[in-house]
Scaffold this motif. Structure first.
Motif, short mmCIF file in Angstrom:
data_model
loop_
_atom_site.label_atom_id
_atom_site.label_comp_id
_atom_site.label_asym_id
_atom_site.label_seq_id
_atom_site.Cartn_x
_atom_site.Cartn_y
_atom_site.Cartn_z
N GLN A 19 30.12 14.04 -11.75
CA GLN A 19 29.94 14.11 -13.21
C GLN A 19 31.06 13.38 -13.95
N TYR A 20 32.25 13.35 -13.36
CA TYR A 20 33.39 12.69 -13.99
C TYR A 20 33.13 11.19 -14.17
N PHE A 21 32.42 10.59 -13.22
CA PHE A 21 32.21 9.14 -13.22
C PHE A 21 30.84 8.74 -13.79
N ALA A 22 30.02 9.74 -14.15
CA ALA A 22 28.69 9.45 -14.68
C ALA A 22 28.79 8.76 -16.04
N LYS A 23 27.69 8.20 -16.48
CA LYS A 23 27.66 7.49 -17.75
C LYS A 23 26.84 8.27 -18.78
N GLY A 24 27.16 8.06 -20.05
CA GLY A 24 26.38 8.64 -21.12
C GLY A 24 26.37 10.15 -21.12
N ASP A 25 25.18 10.70 -21.40
CA ASP A 25 25.04 12.15 -21.52
C ASP A 25 25.25 12.89 -20.19
N ASP A 26 25.20 12.18 -19.08
CA ASP A 26 25.38 12.82 -17.78
C ASP A 26 26.85 13.07 -17.45
N GLN A 27 27.75 12.48 -18.23
CA GLN A 27 29.17 12.62 -17.90
C GLN A 27 29.73 13.96 -18.37
N LEU A 28 30.55 14.57 -17.50
CA LEU A 28 31.40 15.71 -17.84
C LEU A 28 32.81 15.33 -17.42
N LEU A 29 33.70 15.16 -18.39
CA LEU A 29 35.04 14.67 -18.08
C LEU A 29 35.91 15.85 -17.62
N ILE A 30 35.62 16.31 -16.41
CA ILE A 30 36.32 17.46 -15.84
C ILE A 30 36.94 17.03 -14.51
N SER A 31 38.24 17.19 -14.40
CA SER A 31 38.98 16.86 -13.19
C SER A 31 39.65 18.13 -12.68
N PRO A 32 38.99 18.88 -11.80
CA PRO A 32 39.46 20.23 -11.45
C PRO A 32 40.84 20.24 -10.80
N ALA A 33 41.68 21.15 -11.28
CA ALA A 33 43.00 21.38 -10.71
C ALA A 33 43.17 22.89 -10.53
N SER A 34 44.39 23.35 -10.33
CA SER A 34 44.60 24.75 -10.00
C SER A 34 44.07 25.71 -11.05
N VAL A 35 44.25 25.39 -12.32
CA VAL A 35 43.79 26.29 -13.38
C VAL A 35 42.27 26.44 -13.33
N ASP A 36 41.56 25.34 -13.06
CA ASP A 36 40.11 25.41 -12.93
C ASP A 36 39.73 26.29 -11.74
N PHE A 37 40.42 26.09 -10.61
CA PHE A 37 40.15 26.91 -9.44
C PHE A 37 40.54 28.36 -9.67
N GLY A 38 41.49 28.59 -10.57
CA GLY A 38 41.86 29.95 -10.92
C GLY A 38 40.88 30.61 -11.86
N GLY A 39 39.90 29.84 -12.35
CA GLY A 39 38.84 30.44 -13.16
C GLY A 39 38.79 30.00 -14.60
N VAL A 40 39.55 28.94 -14.99
CA VAL A 40 39.51 28.44 -16.37
C VAL A 40 39.23 26.93 -16.33
N PHE A 41 38.01 26.54 -16.64
CA PHE A 41 37.65 25.12 -16.70
C PHE A 41 38.18 24.54 -18.00
N ILE A 42 38.87 23.41 -17.89
CA ILE A 42 39.44 22.76 -19.06
C ILE A 42 38.58 21.56 -19.43
N THR A 43 38.06 21.57 -20.66
CA THR A 43 37.25 20.45 -21.16
C THR A 43 37.99 19.81 -22.33
N PRO A 44 38.43 18.55 -22.20
CA PRO A 44 39.16 17.90 -23.29
C PRO A 44 38.25 17.28 -24.36
#
Length: 327
Positions: free
Chosen positions: A263-288
């Motif tokens: 999803q990070y590399f998708a184009k247009g509406d299919d893209q979700l700019l999410i690059s999971p790190a420890s906080v995401d794995f800890g249960g908080v997804f960060i969306t900029p």
């Protein structure tokens, strides 16, 4: 070294770093403004089988989410964690001989710190497990986390941990409940307890012990077993979350197979700019980006974790290896 302020032994660590943060927010307009912005962040939750994933909309984290971590990009920029490159307003607290506590100017957490080594050395987990445990104990009341060089670290060329308020990440509070119902016991000696979580969307190995040396040996065993299964990697792909609670070290380890999902590399509406790190794995997804915050679904979360975490068969083999080599 004139940037450092030394710990005062007569104060608790929580009081020291909290006072330090408040002073930095007064003296450093960039940090002060970004922490003020945390008061207005938007957040939503998705409920799964006995646990929660939060999603945070945080536009200031675009730098981290889109950080270029290829060798050429790193070589062409000054290291922002080296003391000589810090902004004039940024101060630090010396923690032992090796580490410095800095206020993270682009926070996710109400009290968010970056803890780099004074020396400019590569991000590396195995050589710094002992340091992480020592920091967790001295910073009781906070949760430390480590992002591997290909697992969310925006400065893979400079060894660092991060720390934030305990219980900001759901894993801090969910662990005690889930280990009774959704875990496999891998080792339960008088020294160390090790458990595997295979149905937590992401794969997780949790280790706890009252003794730092026993904890170090157990985590090192995990690292060795995992490294043998990813021989192509300089460091096996992992994130780690660590705390010291009521006289006990607790570390959660997340073995991975991928840096960023499709999803990070998708184009247009299919893209979700999410690059999971420890906080995401800890249960908080960060969306900029707002559009990602608004459109992300529970199915997206499941799919992203499935892509970046090791698969079921790999995890079964890892657990079997840990049973054979347990402390």
């Amino acid at each position: 070294m004139d940037k450092l302020e030394h710990l005062l032994e007569e104060k608790s660590s929580v009081q020291i770093v909290s006072d330090f943060l408040n002073q930095q927010l007064k003296d450093w307009p960039l940090a002060g403004g970004n922490y003020k912005g945390l008061e207005h962040l938007e957040e939503k939750e998705f409920q799964f089988d006995g646990f929660t994933i939060k999603v945070q909309f945080n536009p200031e984290r675009i730098r981290s989410s889109t950080a270029k971590v290829d060798a050429k990009s790193i070589q062409e920029r000054a290291c922002f964690l080296c003391l000589e490159n810090l902004p004039a307003e940024q101060k630090g607290i010396a923690q032992g001989d090796d580490f410095v506590i800095l206020v993270n100017p682009f926070p996710i957490i109400p009290q968010h710190f970056t803890i780099p080594k004074k020396a400019h050395v590569d991000q590396a987990f195995a050589e710094n497990i002992s340091g992480m445990l020592s920091l967790a104990k001295s910073l009781e009341g906070y949760t430390l986390f480590y992002n591997g060089p290909k697992c969310g670290a925006s400065a893979p060329d400079h060894m660092h941990f991060q720390a934030g308020n305990k219980n900001f990440m759901p894993v801090d509070s969910e662990y005690a409940v889930l280990k009774k119902s959704q875990s496999e016991l891998l080792s339960d000696s008088s020294k160390v307890e090790m458990r595997a979580f295979s149905n937590y969307l992401r794969k997780m190995i949790s280790i706890e012990s009252e003794n730092q040396e026993d904890m170090l040996r157990a985590v090192s065993i995990f690292y060795s077993c995992f490294a043998k299964m990813q021989p192509e990697e300089k460091e096996p792909m992992l994130n780690a979350i660590c705390s010291f609670v009521e006289g006990k070290y607790i570390m959660h380890l997340f073995p991975r197979k991928l840096h960023r999902p499709s999803q990070y590399f998708a184009k247009g509406d299919d893209q979700l700019l999410i690059s999971p790190a420890s906080v995401d794995f800890g249960g908080v997804f960060i969306t900029p980006r707002r559009e990602d915050f608004e459109k992300i679904t529970s199915d997206d979360i499941v799919d992203i974790f499935k892509q970046v975490s090791v698969d079921d068969e790999f995890f079964r083999k890892l657990c079997a290896s840990l049973k054979e080599n347990r402390i």
